[in-house]
Enzyme design. Structure first.
Site, PDB file in Angstrom:
ATOM      1  N   ARG A  58       0.835  -1.210   0.000  1.00  0.00           N
ATOM      2  CA  ARG A  58       0.000   0.000   0.000  1.00  0.00           C
ATOM      3  C   ARG A  58       0.871   1.262   0.000  1.00  0.00           C
ATOM      4  O   ARG A  58       0.544   2.244  -0.672  1.00  0.00           O
ATOM      5  CB  ARG A  58      -0.916   0.025   1.225  1.00  0.00           C
ATOM      6  CG  ARG A  58      -2.031  -0.993   1.214  1.00  0.00           C
ATOM      7  CD  ARG A  58      -3.040  -0.723   2.312  1.00  0.00           C
ATOM      8  NE  ARG A  58      -3.803   0.502   2.053  1.00  0.00           N
ATOM      9  CZ  ARG A  58      -4.597   1.070   2.965  1.00  0.00           C
ATOM     10  NH1 ARG A  58      -4.698   0.568   4.186  1.00  0.00           N
ATOM     11  NH2 ARG A  58      -5.265   2.170   2.670  1.00  0.00           N
ATOM     12  N   HIS A 108      -6.983   7.982  10.914  1.00  0.00           N
ATOM     13  CA  HIS A 108      -6.664   6.552  10.817  1.00  0.00           C
ATOM     14  C   HIS A 108      -5.176   6.286  10.607  1.00  0.00           C
ATOM     15  O   HIS A 108      -4.797   5.190  10.200  1.00  0.00           O
ATOM     16  CB  HIS A 108      -7.478   5.905   9.687  1.00  0.00           C
ATOM     17  CG  HIS A 108      -8.930   5.766  10.009  1.00  0.00           C
ATOM     18  ND1 HIS A 108      -9.889   5.467   9.065  1.00  0.00           N
ATOM     19  CD2 HIS A 108      -9.601   5.907  11.178  1.00  0.00           C
ATOM     20  CE1 HIS A 108     -11.085   5.418   9.644  1.00  0.00           C
ATOM     21  NE2 HIS A 108     -10.931   5.686  10.916  1.00  0.00           N
ATOM     22  N   CYS A 135      12.853   0.378  17.360  1.00  0.00           N
ATOM     23  CA  CYS A 135      12.411   1.760  17.557  1.00  0.00           C
ATOM     24  C   CYS A 135      13.630   2.654  17.764  1.00  0.00           C
ATOM     25  O   CYS A 135      14.506   2.325  18.583  1.00  0.00           O
ATOM     26  CB  CYS A 135      11.492   1.841  18.772  1.00  0.00           C
ATOM     27  SG  CYS A 135      11.137   3.517  19.336  1.00  0.00           S
ATOM     28  N   THR A 175     -16.965   8.919   1.328  1.00  0.00           N
ATOM     29  CA  THR A 175     -17.032   8.057   2.511  1.00  0.00           C
ATOM     30  C   THR A 175     -18.234   7.129   2.410  1.00  0.00           C
ATOM     31  O   THR A 175     -19.264   7.483   1.840  1.00  0.00           O
ATOM     32  CB  THR A 175     -17.137   8.890   3.803  1.00  0.00           C
ATOM     33  OG1 THR A 175     -18.364   9.618   3.785  1.00  0.00           O
ATOM     34  CG2 THR A 175     -15.976   9.849   3.920  1.00  0.00           C
ATOM     35  N   SER A 176     -18.107   5.954   3.012  1.00  0.00           N
ATOM     36  CA  SER A 176     -19.171   4.950   2.921  1.00  0.00           C
ATOM     37  C   SER A 176     -20.274   5.173   3.951  1.00  0.00           C
ATOM     38  O   SER A 176     -21.403   4.714   3.766  1.00  0.00           O
ATOM     39  CB  SER A 176     -18.581   3.549   3.126  1.00  0.00           C
ATOM     40  OG  SER A 176     -18.038   3.432   4.442  1.00  0.00           O
ATOM     41  N   LEU A 201     -19.685   9.020  -5.112  1.00  0.00           N
ATOM     42  CA  LEU A 201     -20.045   8.354  -6.354  1.00  0.00           C
ATOM     43  C   LEU A 201     -21.399   7.659  -6.186  1.00  0.00           C
ATOM     44  O   LEU A 201     -22.275   7.743  -7.044  1.00  0.00           O
ATOM     45  CB  LEU A 201     -18.958   7.347  -6.739  1.00  0.00           C
ATOM     46  CG  LEU A 201     -18.906   6.897  -8.191  1.00  0.00           C
ATOM     47  CD1 LEU A 201     -18.781   8.076  -9.142  1.00  0.00           C
ATOM     48  CD2 LEU A 201     -17.739   5.931  -8.389  1.00  0.00           C
TER      49      LEU A 201
END
Length: 232
Positions: A58, A108, A135, A175-176, A201
């Site tokens: 991604r 997010h 880290c 957004t859904s 959409l």
């Protein structure tokens, strides 16, 4: 209302035209994996290699993606509108920043960030993360993608809710409407009398709560709406 205070929420739909798939795209990256395996703390605990590789893929896609007219219109709105414009995104791809937006609230998380599970330190993620990366703050081998997974609390909720309480206009783009708490933002905005706009959409799960709905591609609807705001 001369200089309205605007809160904008963007989801995966605004980045779809930049070639980044949504959860619902057939044949896309998400279609190849169960959400439980790649987007939950339990999935990471079971198979960290799978999860790290999923987000490496991604991250590479986002690195190569180019913002579309929807992203650039929102950056223009932030630059030119004389009132407050808070841009909140559920997306982790960084395309808002590539388009020139500043102070984007990533509820997010972000693909270009790494998080230490031990001390909560954050740093810039390499293009390819490795399982068990140390880290740089505490040296624990507990690096993970800085992504809010299902079952985890989204970031910056106090700031988002405070802005919604002061909003004159709330806009949801791509957004859904079925992932909370973001799906509840329209109700919070309506509660304080904000004008609510949806650009999508397809109608979202919460479309009935919006006063103004503008169906279509974000590359068309968003620039037109921004023109309306800046010309008013």
């Amino acid at each position: 209302m001369t200089h309205p205070s605007i809160v904008i929420l963007t989801g995966a739909g605004i980045s779809a035209e930049s070639g980044l798939g949504t959860f619902r795209d057939e044949g896309g990256l998400w279609a190849q994996h169960r959400i439980e395996d790649v987007a939950t703390p339990e999935g990471f605990a079971r198979n960290p290699s799978l999860v790290v590789e999923f987000y490496n893929t991604r991250r590479a896609q986002a690195h190569d993606a180019v913002p579309n007219a929807g992203h650039t219109a929102l950056a223009r709105l932030q630059r030119e509108h004389k009132g407050e414009v808070l841009l909140v995104t559920q997306n982790v791809d960084g395309l808002h920043e590539k388009a020139g937006s500043t102070d984007v609230v990533h509820m997010h998380g972000a693909l270009n960030s790494a998080l230490c599970s031990t001390c909560d330190h954050r740093w810039a993620a390499p293009l390819e993360m490795q399982v068990g990366e140390a880290c740089p703050n505490c040296a624990a081998p507990t690096a993970r993608p800085d992504i809010v997974w299902f079952g985890e609390m989204p970031y910056h909720m106090d700031r988002i809710e405070a802005a919604l309480m002061q909003a004159d206009i709330f806009v949801a783009i791509g957004t859904s409407g079925n992932v909370y708490p973001a799906a509840g933002f329209v109700q919070m905005a309506r509660h304080v009398g904000a004008h609510t706009v949806e650009m999508n959409l397809d109608p979202s799960e919460t479309v009935a709560l919006f006063e103004d709905t503008r169906p279509g591609k974000a590359s068309i609807t968003v620039p037109a709406w921004v023109d309306d705001i800046l010309d008013s």
